[in-house]
Write a protein that holds these residues in place. Structure first.
Motif, PDB file in Angstrom:
ATOM      1  N   ASP A  32       0.845  -1.202   0.000  1.00 27.97           N
ATOM      2  CA  ASP A  32       0.000   0.000   0.000  1.00 27.97           C
ATOM      3  C   ASP A  32       0.880   1.251   0.000  1.00 27.97           C
ATOM      4  OD1 ASP A  32      -2.287   1.526   0.072  1.00 27.97           O
ATOM      5  OD2 ASP A  32      -2.679   1.179   2.194  1.00 27.97           O
ATOM      6  N   GLN A  33       1.607   1.473  -1.110  1.00 31.49           N
ATOM      7  CA  GLN A  33       2.557   2.575  -1.188  1.00 31.49           C
ATOM      8  C   GLN A  33       1.871   3.934  -1.183  1.00 31.49           C
ATOM      9  OE1 GLN A  33       5.435   2.128  -4.313  1.00 31.49           O
ATOM     10  NE2 GLN A  33       5.711  -0.034  -3.890  1.00 31.49           N
ATOM     11  N   CYS A  34       0.627   3.991  -1.650  1.00 34.01           N
ATOM     12  CA  CYS A  34      -0.070   5.279  -1.718  1.00 34.01           C
ATOM     13  C   CYS A  34      -0.932   5.517  -0.475  1.00 34.01           C
ATOM     14  CB  CYS A  34      -0.932   5.347  -2.973  1.00 34.01           C
ATOM     15  SG  CYS A  34      -2.398   4.303  -2.894  1.00 34.01           S
ATOM     16  N   ARG A  35      -0.937   4.572   0.446  1.00 37.94           N
ATOM     17  CA  ARG A  35      -1.707   4.665   1.695  1.00 37.94           C
ATOM     18  C   ARG A  35      -3.216   4.653   1.441  1.00 37.94           C
ATOM     19  NH1 ARG A  35       0.188   9.528   4.878  1.00 37.94           N
ATOM     20  NH2 ARG A  35      -1.198   8.617   6.397  1.00 37.94           N
ATOM     21  N   HIS A  38      -5.403   3.906   4.360  1.00 39.97           N
ATOM     22  CA  HIS A  38      -5.565   5.031   5.284  1.00 39.97           C
ATOM     23  C   HIS A  38      -6.706   5.958   4.852  1.00 39.97           C
ATOM     24  CE1 HIS A  38      -4.274   8.137   8.124  1.00 39.97           C
ATOM     25  NE2 HIS A  38      -4.343   8.999   7.143  1.00 39.97           N
ATOM     26  N   TYR A  39      -6.977   6.018   3.552  1.00 31.74           N
ATOM     27  CA  TYR A  39      -7.966   6.964   3.021  1.00 31.74           C
ATOM     28  C   TYR A  39      -9.307   6.326   2.656  1.00 31.74           C
ATOM     29  CZ  TYR A  39      -4.153  10.302   2.861  1.00 31.74           C
ATOM     30  OH  TYR A  39      -3.116  11.135   3.196  1.00 31.74           O
ATOM     31  N   GLU A  57       2.532  13.752  -1.326  1.00 36.84           N
ATOM     32  CA  GLU A  57       1.676  12.681  -1.829  1.00 36.84           C
ATOM     33  C   GLU A  57       1.086  13.083  -3.170  1.00 36.84           C
ATOM     34  OE1 GLU A  57      -1.181  10.982   0.811  1.00 36.84           O
ATOM     35  OE2 GLU A  57       0.243  10.853   2.460  1.00 36.84           O
ATOM     36  N   ARG A  75       2.581   4.894  -6.183  1.00 38.17           N
ATOM     37  CA  ARG A  75       2.583   5.938  -5.143  1.00 38.17           C
ATOM     38  C   ARG A  75       1.412   6.916  -5.283  1.00 38.17           C
ATOM     39  NH1 ARG A  75       6.998   9.311  -5.173  1.00 38.17           N
ATOM     40  NH2 ARG A  75       6.442   9.863  -3.055  1.00 38.17           N
ATOM     41  N   LEU A  77      -2.454   8.049  -5.308  1.00 35.68           N
ATOM     42  CA  LEU A  77      -3.765   7.702  -4.763  1.00 35.68           C
ATOM     43  C   LEU A  77      -4.825   8.144  -5.763  1.00 35.68           C
ATOM     44  CD1 LEU A  77      -5.286   6.687  -2.152  1.00 35.68           C
ATOM     45  CD2 LEU A  77      -5.638   9.120  -1.680  1.00 35.68           C
ATOM     46  N   CYS A  93      -4.683   2.634  -5.167  1.00 36.45           N
ATOM     47  CA  CYS A  93      -3.380   3.050  -5.670  1.00 36.45           C
ATOM     48  C   CYS A  93      -3.334   2.881  -7.178  1.00 36.45           C
ATOM     49  CB  CYS A  93      -2.275   2.207  -5.038  1.00 36.45           C
ATOM     50  SG  CYS A  93      -2.104   2.406  -3.267  1.00 36.45           S
TER      51      CYS A  93
END
Length: 94
Positions: A32-35, A38-39, A57, A75, A77, A93
């Motif tokens: 999960d490189q783009c997180r 988390h979003y 980001e 990277r 999102l 991602c």
């Protein structure tokens, strides 16, 4: 007959030239490189309520029917919203 015999290899060559090109596969188990995890709380919210992307980001906010480039950036999102309602439908991602 010789002319026909000479054309047979060319027919095979023409078929090979029309074969589909392999498509680069996106790793399904990519970290999960783009997180995106988390979003996920953004799903269901209106796009006008989205926060500004944090410094460093890369976000792409687009509608579900809008044209986008097909390049894959692990990277970045992607935030996809419904064109008519503006409600975020997907965060991933790419």
């Amino acid at each position: 007959m010789r002319a026909l015999a000479a054309l047979i290899p060319l027919t095979g060559l023409a078929l090979v030239a029309c074969a589909p090109m392999p498509v680069a596969e996106v790793p399904s188990e990519a970290p999960d490189q783009c997180r995106a995890g988390h979003y996920q709380s953004l799903v269901g919210r209106n796009r006008t309520d989205l926060p500004a992307p944090p410094v460093g980001e890369i976000w792409r906010v687009t509608c579900d029917v809008c044209a986008v480039t097909m390049d894959y950036n692990p990277r970045r999102l992607n935030v996809v919203h419904d064109q008519q309602s503006g409600i975020v439908e997907k965060v991933s991602c790419g």
